[in-house]
Design an enzyme around this catalytic site. Structure first.
Site, mmCIF file in Angstrom:
data_model
loop_
_atom_site.group_PDB
_atom_site.id
_atom_site.type_symbol
_atom_site.label_atom_id
_atom_site.label_comp_id
_atom_site.label_asym_id
_atom_site.label_seq_id
_atom_site.Cartn_x
_atom_site.Cartn_y
_atom_site.Cartn_z
ATOM 1 N N TRP A 14 1.297 -1.194 -0.229
ATOM 2 C CA TRP A 14 0.470 0.074 -0.104
ATOM 3 C C TRP A 14 0.688 1.511 0.369
ATOM 4 C CZ3 TRP A 14 -4.725 -0.615 4.096
ATOM 5 C CH2 TRP A 14 -5.103 -1.863 3.771
ATOM 6 N N LYS A 15 2.100 0.948 -0.061
ATOM 7 C CA LYS A 15 2.920 2.625 0.631
ATOM 8 C C LYS A 15 2.459 3.929 1.379
ATOM 9 C CE LYS A 15 4.175 1.143 -4.492
ATOM 10 N NZ LYS A 15 5.392 1.436 -6.031
ATOM 11 N N GLY A 175 4.899 2.211 -10.539
ATOM 12 C CA GLY A 175 3.574 3.177 -10.717
ATOM 13 C C GLY A 175 3.713 3.928 -11.897
ATOM 14 N N SER A 215 3.675 -2.224 -12.007
ATOM 15 C CA SER A 215 2.513 -1.950 -13.046
ATOM 16 C C SER A 215 1.717 -2.711 -13.094
ATOM 17 C CB SER A 215 2.287 -0.667 -13.913
ATOM 18 O OG SER A 215 3.291 0.375 -13.785
ATOM 19 N N GLY A 236 1.520 -2.443 -5.975
ATOM 20 C CA GLY A 236 1.232 -1.435 -5.112
ATOM 21 C C GLY A 236 -0.510 -0.794 -5.588
ATOM 22 N N GLY A 237 -0.336 0.156 -6.567
ATOM 23 C CA GLY A 237 -1.419 1.503 -7.159
ATOM 24 C C GLY A 237 -2.891 0.002 -7.108
HETATM 25 P P1 PGA Z 1 2.934 -0.929 -8.555
HETATM 26 O O1 PGA Z 1 4.083 -0.636 -7.393
HETATM 27 O O2 PGA Z 1 2.658 -1.590 -8.710
HETATM 28 O O3 PGA Z 1 1.930 0.608 -8.503
HETATM 29 O O4 PGA Z 1 3.655 -0.757 -10.241
HETATM 30 C C1 PGA Z 1 4.556 -2.245 -7.145
HETATM 31 C C2 PGA Z 1 5.601 -2.235 -6.322
HETATM 32 O O5 PGA Z 1 6.521 -1.198 -6.037
HETATM 33 O O6 PGA Z 1 6.017 -3.040 -5.666
#
Ligand code: PGA
Length: 256
Positions: A14-15, A175, A215, A236-237
């Site tokens: 989730w960052k 990202g 991504s 991530g996203g």
């Molecule tokens: P993302 O991030 O899916 O938003 O590209 C992946 C990650 O940083 O682990």
């Protein structure tokens, strides 16, 4: 290499996102969608302030909880930090060496090694993140970068935990909405396995689980799930949306 059964693993990183209210809503939706989802491993890594909510909400479900970072010492005067030793009994997984930590917070391969050792020593499961930058890929340095990150990362480590997770995340794909091609990731995954075989042995290389990160979403996940050496994704996203994240988990559960 010999074919072995590796349980796919999807991580949700989730960052530094979401208010507490949104985090709780997302956790409840994830629990409802994936509560009894046992075909693969699923681990949610929320921001540290929502860790308690994640542990409570996901308790006795099949969803595991992880953190995004730790300090390498077990305790000490390190304001703002948390140690792997402190997380024992609360979480299962720890992301180590995410490229955002390496690039924005100056984490070196040496520090990643110290953190990895502390996580393994504490008996938690590491997710070791590695990956090359765009410049490094364009100048043909990908394998050298992965070799350096892995060999320094593994320094003084005699044995990897069985089924340890390595997240291959090319920096330029994180990202950006610009994922790497499945063929490119498959090739990088084979390189990672070969490097692990060189450093440890073939059995270890076959047992490690290699995630792709960069991504990943519910539309492109199946292309990665089809690749023989990609054992999951670090998301991530798309992990901030319960429907998207659950769809990715379903795809990897049925992808092979
Ligand atoms: P993302 O991030 O899916 O938003 O590209 C992946 C990650 O940083 O682990």
């Amino acid at each position: 290499m010999v074919n072995v059964n590796r349980t796919p693993i999807i991580g949700g990183n989730w960052k530094m996102h979401h208010t507490r209210a949104l985090a709780r809503e997302l956790l409840s939706s994830l629990r409802a969608a994936l509560e009894e989802f046992n075909q693969i491993d699923v681990v949610i890594c929320p921001p540290a302030p929502w860790l308690g909510d994640a542990i409570d909400t996901l308790e006795s479900s099949s969803i595991l909880v992880g953190v995004q970072n730790v300090h390498s010492a077990s305790e000490g005067a390190f304001t703002g930090e948390q140690s792997a030793a402190m997380l024992v009994g609360s979480v299962d997984y720890v992301i180590v060496g995410h490229s955002e930590r390496r690039l924005m917070f100056g984490e070196t391969d040496r520090q990643v090694n110290e953190k990895l050792r502390s996580v393994i020593d504490a008996g938690l499961e590491p997710i070791l993140a590695i990956g090359e930058s765009q410049d490094e890929r364009e100048s043909g340095e990908t394998e050298n970068v992965l070799r350096r990150q892995l060999f320094t990362g593994f320094d003084s480590i005699k044995m990897l935990p069985t089924g340890m997770v390595i997240a291959y995340e090319p920096v330029w794909a994180i990202g950006t909405g610009m994922s790497a091609s499945p063929e490119m990731v498959q090739m990088a995954a084979v390189t990672v396995r070969n490097l692990v075989a060189e450093r440890f042995d073939e059995i270890t290389a076959n047992s490690i689980r290699i995630q792709y990160g960069g991504s990943v979403n519910s539309t492109n996940a199946s292309e990665f799930a089809e690749q023989p050496d990609i054992d999951g994704a670090l998301v991530g996203g798309a992990s901030l949306n319960a429907d998207d994240f659950s769809a990715i988990c379903e795809i990897f559960a049925h992808g092979r």
